[in-house]
Design an enzyme around this catalytic site. Structure first.
Site, PDB file in Angstrom:
ATOM      1  N   GLU A 185       0.845  -1.210   0.000  1.00 29.09           N
ATOM      2  CA  GLU A 185       0.000   0.000   0.000  1.00 29.09           C
ATOM      3  C   GLU A 185       0.878   1.257   0.000  1.00 29.09           C
ATOM      4  O   GLU A 185       0.547   2.252  -0.634  1.00 29.09           O
ATOM      5  CB  GLU A 185      -0.949   0.033   1.211  1.00 29.09           C
ATOM      6  CG  GLU A 185      -1.885  -1.167   1.341  1.00 29.09           C
ATOM      7  CD  GLU A 185      -3.081  -1.151   0.380  1.00 29.09           C
ATOM      8  OE1 GLU A 185      -3.209  -0.216  -0.441  1.00 29.09           O
ATOM      9  OE2 GLU A 185      -3.882  -2.116   0.450  1.00 29.09           O
ATOM     10  N   LYS A 227      -3.640   9.750   1.794  1.00 28.77           N
ATOM     11  CA  LYS A 227      -4.980   9.154   1.935  1.00 28.77           C
ATOM     12  C   LYS A 227      -5.968  10.201   2.466  1.00 28.77           C
ATOM     13  O   LYS A 227      -7.092  10.308   1.971  1.00 28.77           O
ATOM     14  CB  LYS A 227      -4.964   7.925   2.841  1.00 28.77           C
ATOM     15  CG  LYS A 227      -6.361   7.341   2.992  1.00 28.77           C
ATOM     16  CD  LYS A 227      -6.451   5.855   3.072  1.00 28.77           C
ATOM     17  CE  LYS A 227      -7.922   5.422   3.037  1.00 28.77           C
ATOM     18  NZ  LYS A 227      -8.151   4.060   3.445  1.00 28.77           N
ATOM     19  N   GLU A 237     -16.672   7.854  -1.428  1.00 28.26           N
ATOM     20  CA  GLU A 237     -16.289   7.101  -2.613  1.00 28.26           C
ATOM     21  C   GLU A 237     -17.230   7.275  -3.800  1.00 28.26           C
ATOM     22  O   GLU A 237     -17.724   6.306  -4.365  1.00 28.26           O
ATOM     23  CB  GLU A 237     -16.152   5.604  -2.267  1.00 28.26           C
ATOM     24  CG  GLU A 237     -15.215   4.881  -3.209  1.00 28.26           C
ATOM     25  CD  GLU A 237     -14.720   3.546  -2.658  1.00 28.26           C
ATOM     26  OE1 GLU A 237     -15.473   2.872  -1.947  1.00 28.26           O
ATOM     27  OE2 GLU A 237     -13.565   3.224  -2.932  1.00 28.26           O
ATOM     28  N   ARG A 241     -11.942   9.007  -4.896  1.00 31.65           N
ATOM     29  CA  ARG A 241     -11.401   8.018  -3.962  1.00 31.65           C
ATOM     30  C   ARG A 241     -11.040   6.712  -4.670  1.00 31.65           C
ATOM     31  O   ARG A 241     -10.259   5.913  -4.166  1.00 31.65           O
ATOM     32  CB  ARG A 241     -12.417   7.770  -2.830  1.00 31.65           C
ATOM     33  CG  ARG A 241     -11.849   6.987  -1.660  1.00 31.65           C
ATOM     34  CD  ARG A 241     -12.724   7.136  -0.427  1.00 31.65           C
ATOM     35  NE  ARG A 241     -12.301   6.239   0.631  1.00 31.65           N
ATOM     36  CZ  ARG A 241     -12.639   6.380   1.906  1.00 31.65           C
ATOM     37  NH1 ARG A 241     -13.396   7.373   2.289  1.00 31.65           N
ATOM     38  NH2 ARG A 241     -12.225   5.523   2.809  1.00 31.65           N
ATOM     39  N   ASN A 245      -7.810   2.477  -5.387  1.00 35.14           N
ATOM     40  CA  ASN A 245      -7.976   1.080  -5.800  1.00 35.14           C
ATOM     41  C   ASN A 245      -7.032   0.658  -6.916  1.00 35.14           C
ATOM     42  O   ASN A 245      -7.236  -0.381  -7.538  1.00 35.14           O
ATOM     43  CB  ASN A 245      -9.428   0.834  -6.222  1.00 35.14           C
ATOM     44  CG  ASN A 245     -10.337   0.744  -5.017  1.00 35.14           C
ATOM     45  OD1 ASN A 245      -9.972   0.139  -4.007  1.00 35.14           O
ATOM     46  ND2 ASN A 245     -11.484   1.365  -5.099  1.00 35.14           N
ATOM     47  N   HIS A 248      -6.231  -2.968  -7.447  1.00 35.05           N
ATOM     48  CA  HIS A 248      -7.132  -3.731  -6.573  1.00 35.05           C
ATOM     49  C   HIS A 248      -8.164  -4.570  -7.331  1.00 35.05           C
ATOM     50  O   HIS A 248      -8.705  -5.509  -6.773  1.00 35.05           O
ATOM     51  CB  HIS A 248      -7.842  -2.795  -5.591  1.00 35.05           C
ATOM     52  CG  HIS A 248      -6.983  -2.422  -4.416  1.00 35.05           C
ATOM     53  ND1 HIS A 248      -5.739  -1.840  -4.558  1.00 35.05           N
ATOM     54  CD2 HIS A 248      -7.166  -2.583  -3.083  1.00 35.05           C
ATOM     55  CE1 HIS A 248      -5.216  -1.638  -3.350  1.00 35.05           C
ATOM     56  NE2 HIS A 248      -6.062  -2.075  -2.444  1.00 35.05           N
ATOM     57  N   HIS A 265      -3.653  -9.616   1.524  1.00 28.68           N
ATOM     58  CA  HIS A 265      -4.168  -8.554   0.655  1.00 28.68           C
ATOM     59  C   HIS A 265      -3.022  -7.813  -0.057  1.00 28.68           C
ATOM     60  O   HIS A 265      -3.062  -7.602  -1.266  1.00 28.68           O
ATOM     61  CB  HIS A 265      -5.002  -7.580   1.486  1.00 28.68           C
ATOM     62  CG  HIS A 265      -5.455  -6.379   0.734  1.00 28.68           C
ATOM     63  ND1 HIS A 265      -6.405  -6.444  -0.258  1.00 28.68           N
ATOM     64  CD2 HIS A 265      -5.068  -5.077   0.807  1.00 28.68           C
ATOM     65  CE1 HIS A 265      -6.590  -5.233  -0.760  1.00 28.68           C
ATOM     66  NE2 HIS A 265      -5.800  -4.383  -0.124  1.00 28.68           N
TER      67      HIS A 265
HETATM   68  N1  LIG Z   1     -11.247   0.216   6.155  1.00 30.12           N
HETATM   69  C1  LIG Z   1     -10.430   0.344   5.136  1.00 30.12           C
HETATM   70  O1  LIG Z   1     -10.368   1.373   4.483  1.00 30.12           O
HETATM   71  C2  LIG Z   1      -9.525  -0.805   4.814  1.00 30.12           C
HETATM   72  C3  LIG Z   1      -8.464  -0.625   3.930  1.00 30.12           C
HETATM   73  C4  LIG Z   1      -7.600  -1.687   3.698  1.00 30.12           C
HETATM   74  C5  LIG Z   1      -7.813  -2.902   4.344  1.00 30.12           C
HETATM   75  N2  LIG Z   1      -8.859  -3.051   5.198  1.00 30.12           N
HETATM   76  C6  LIG Z   1      -9.095  -4.312   5.917  1.00 30.12           C
HETATM   77  O2  LIG Z   1      -7.989  -4.544   6.778  1.00 30.12           O
HETATM   78  C7  LIG Z   1      -7.887  -5.943   7.022  1.00 30.12           C
HETATM   79  C8  LIG Z   1      -6.447  -6.349   6.934  1.00 30.12           C
HETATM   80  O3  LIG Z   1      -5.711  -5.656   7.911  1.00 30.12           O
HETATM   81  P1  LIG Z   1      -4.269  -6.150   8.402  1.00 30.12           P
HETATM   82  O4  LIG Z   1      -3.434  -6.454   7.231  1.00 30.12           O
HETATM   83  O5  LIG Z   1      -3.798  -5.179   9.398  1.00 30.12           O
HETATM   84  O6  LIG Z   1      -4.609  -7.586   9.042  1.00 30.12           O
HETATM   85  P2  LIG Z   1      -4.911  -8.086  10.521  1.00 30.12           P
HETATM   86  O7  LIG Z   1      -5.671  -7.108  11.287  1.00 30.12           O
HETATM   87  O8  LIG Z   1      -5.480  -9.457  10.366  1.00 30.12           O
HETATM   88  O9  LIG Z   1      -3.455  -8.216  11.145  1.00 30.12           O
HETATM   89  C9  LIG Z   1      -2.555  -9.138  10.586  1.00 30.12           C
HETATM   90  C10 LIG Z   1      -1.976 -10.081  11.643  1.00 30.12           C
HETATM   91  O10 LIG Z   1      -0.988  -9.386  12.393  1.00 30.12           O
HETATM   92  C11 LIG Z   1      -1.234  -9.521  13.787  1.00 30.12           C
HETATM   93  N3  LIG Z   1      -0.727  -8.283  14.387  1.00 30.12           N
HETATM   94  C12 LIG Z   1      -1.301  -7.062  14.356  1.00 30.12           C
HETATM   95  N4  LIG Z   1      -0.482  -6.153  14.898  1.00 30.12           N
HETATM   96  C13 LIG Z   1       0.629  -6.814  15.299  1.00 30.12           C
HETATM   97  C14 LIG Z   1       1.847  -6.411  15.891  1.00 30.12           C
HETATM   98  N5  LIG Z   1       2.102  -5.130  16.154  1.00 30.12           N
HETATM   99  N6  LIG Z   1       2.765  -7.366  16.166  1.00 30.12           N
HETATM  100  C15 LIG Z   1       2.532  -8.656  15.852  1.00 30.12           C
HETATM  101  N7  LIG Z   1       1.413  -9.103  15.258  1.00 30.12           N
HETATM  102  C16 LIG Z   1       0.478  -8.189  14.979  1.00 30.12           C
HETATM  103  C17 LIG Z   1      -2.709  -9.738  13.895  1.00 30.12           C
HETATM  104  O11 LIG Z   1      -3.033 -10.422  15.076  1.00 30.12           O
HETATM  105  C18 LIG Z   1      -2.991 -10.586  12.659  1.00 30.12           C
HETATM  106  O12 LIG Z   1      -2.721 -11.930  12.919  1.00 30.12           O
HETATM  107  C19 LIG Z   1      -8.791  -6.613   6.011  1.00 30.12           C
HETATM  108  O13 LIG Z   1      -9.946  -7.100   6.650  1.00 30.12           O
HETATM  109  C20 LIG Z   1      -9.160  -5.512   5.039  1.00 30.12           C
HETATM  110  O14 LIG Z   1     -10.439  -5.684   4.463  1.00 30.12           O
HETATM  111  C21 LIG Z   1      -9.712  -2.031   5.439  1.00 30.12           C
HETATM  112 ZN   LIG Z   2      -5.684  -2.275  -0.352  1.00 28.46          ZN
END
Ligand SMILES: NC(=O)c1ccc[n+]([C@@H]2O[C@H](COP(=O)([O-])OP(=O)(O)OC[C@H]3O[C@@H](n4cnc5c(N)ncnc54)[C@H](O)[C@@H]3O)[C@@H](O)[C@H]2O)c1
Ligand SMILES: [Zn+2]
Length: 361
Positions: A185, A227, A237, A241, A245, A248, A265
């Site tokens: 990202e 962002k 969006e 916005r 993507n 994506h 992702h």
């Molecule tokens: N709202 C939005 O605009 C938006 C944008 C992009 C992604 N998302 C969403 O975000 C999610 C993915 O987020 P992610 O990649 O953070 O995944 P996640 O929240 O699952 O975290 C990834 C893993 O890292 C672990 N973890 C988190 N912080 C840690 C740390 N400091 N040290 C060790 N382990 C840690 C978590 O327990 C998990 O197992 C998806 O559901 C996606 O749809 C939302």
């Molecule tokens: Zn993304």
């Protein structure tokens, strides 16, 4: 510490970025004049590491804190977890002045934000993102929600946090693969709107991977600023916005056909962005040398840039792309790059070209 403002009228808030910020969580929440009761929503992995570090400063500022811990991983982003959170909030007698702290990655942030947006028709929430992806992307912009069996993020809302606190120290325990996924990202922001950021990443990627404090702070702040700028123009969006993507359409489809098991992702959108860069070369005249720079930077970040698909997998991929939200009137619309730092939304891309690009990859 750096502060990035997200100016959205009465829904404006600040993103604070720096080391050691978790210890200031209580003081920051006190400054927002929130009620005395709150709940920290987190997952098991994050709660084990940072639960106490988040509770302590809140207690020091006289907040009455409940802790809700869900299993780590995407499957917890469900209506079942939402229900569990509502019950716990009610048991802890959170009222309309109370607030929620989302402590964790994007999964926790999306879920806790959705819970906050609906409990008692909406209570305040504070994002404390602990993954790189959450710090530069999911915690900013107010998209909250959960998954259904039928697909990701199908239930949700636009609901802005009151504050985002990015404590860069939390990234020290993040697994390498998760960090790299966040870099996908980060690199995206360079491609879509800031060639200087892209060049900086080309020069200093190793410093960033080594969590060099000044570099990390500067880059996370820059990404949040980009962002925030996009969200400010288009909170819900409707148009601009969409540039977020980039990569994506193919990325989401790859995640879907591998049932969200094979790729993180960030890995899927790394492949998607390289494919989108190749399409941009064919359709918008992006220089071939820039396509190579893009692919090279993703590779150096430890991310996949190609995928080999069987004919039947390719068919599934196209079906999944058609289901993606960005399709209007049956035609796939892509975000494409004219050059590094400048993209455009709304380009129709013929299916055979996508096929060719994926075959070449
Ligand atoms: N709202 C939005 O605009 C938006 C944008 C992009 C992604 N998302 C969403 O975000 C999610 C993915 O987020 P992610 O990649 O953070 O995944 P996640 O929240 O699952 O975290 C990834 C893993 O890292 C672990 N973890 C988190 N912080 C840690 C740390 N400091 N040290 C060790 N382990 C840690 C978590 O327990 C998990 O197992 C998806 O559901 C996606 O749809 C939302
Ligand atoms: Zn993304």
């Amino acid at each position: 510490m750096r502060i990035v403002k997200v100016p959205l009228g009465s829904r404006s808030y600040e993103i604070k970025i720096g080391p050691g910020l978790l210890d200031r969580l209580g003081a920051e929440c006190a400054r927002l004049k929130l009620g005395k009761r709150c709940a920290i929503i987190s997952d098991t992995t994050v709660a084990r590491r940072f639960g106490t570090a988040a509770r302590r400063p809140l207690a020091r500022s006289d907040f009455d804190v409940a802790q809700i811990t869900l299993p780590a991983g995407e499957t917890a982003k469900s209506l079942k977890s939402v229900q569990e959170c509502y019950d716990r909030l009610a048991a802890h007698r959170l009222d309309r002045k109370s607030f929620i702290v989302a402590l964790g990655g994007g999964v926790v942030g999306d879920l806790a934000g959705f819970v906050a947006s609906t409990y008692l028709r909406g209570i305040a929430f504070v994002q404390v993102p602990t993954t790189l992806l959450a710090q530069v992307d999911s915690s900013v912009g107010g998209k909250v929600g959960v998954n259904l069996k039928a697909g990701k993020n199908l239930v949700g809302a636009f609901y802005q946090p009151r504050l985002v606190l990015c404590d860069l120290d939390t990234l020290a325990t993040l697994p390498r693969r998760e960090f790299a996924a966040g870099l996908a990202e980060v690199i995206k922001y360079g491609i879509i709107s800031d060639s200087a950021l892209f060049e900086r990443l080309e020069r200093n990627l190793s410093k960033l991977v080594a969590l060099e404090p000044r570099m990390l702070e500067a880059v996370v702040a820059l990404c949040c600023k980009i962002k925030a700028g996009v969200v400010r123009q288009d909170e819900k969006e409707g148009g601009p916005r969409a540039i977020l993507n980039f990569g994506h359409t193919i990325g989401h489809a790859l995640e879907a056909i591998s049932h969200y098991g094979k790729y993180l992702h960030g890995e899927a959108i790394s492949i998607g962005q390289v494919a989108a860069a190749r399409l941009s070369a064919q359709l918008l005249g992006l220089r071939e040398s820039d396509v190579e720079r893009i692919a090279d930077l993703f590779r150096r970040a430890g991310l996949p840039t190609r995928v080999s698909l069987s004919a039947s997998q390719r068919k599934h991929l196209f079906a999944a792309m058609q289901l993606d939200k960005k399709v209007t009137a049956g035609q796939l619309k892509f975000v494409l790059a004219r050059k590094i730092g400048k993209v455009e939304f709304g380009h129709e891309v013929p299916t055979r070209l996508i096929m060719r690009v994926l075959n070449d990859a």
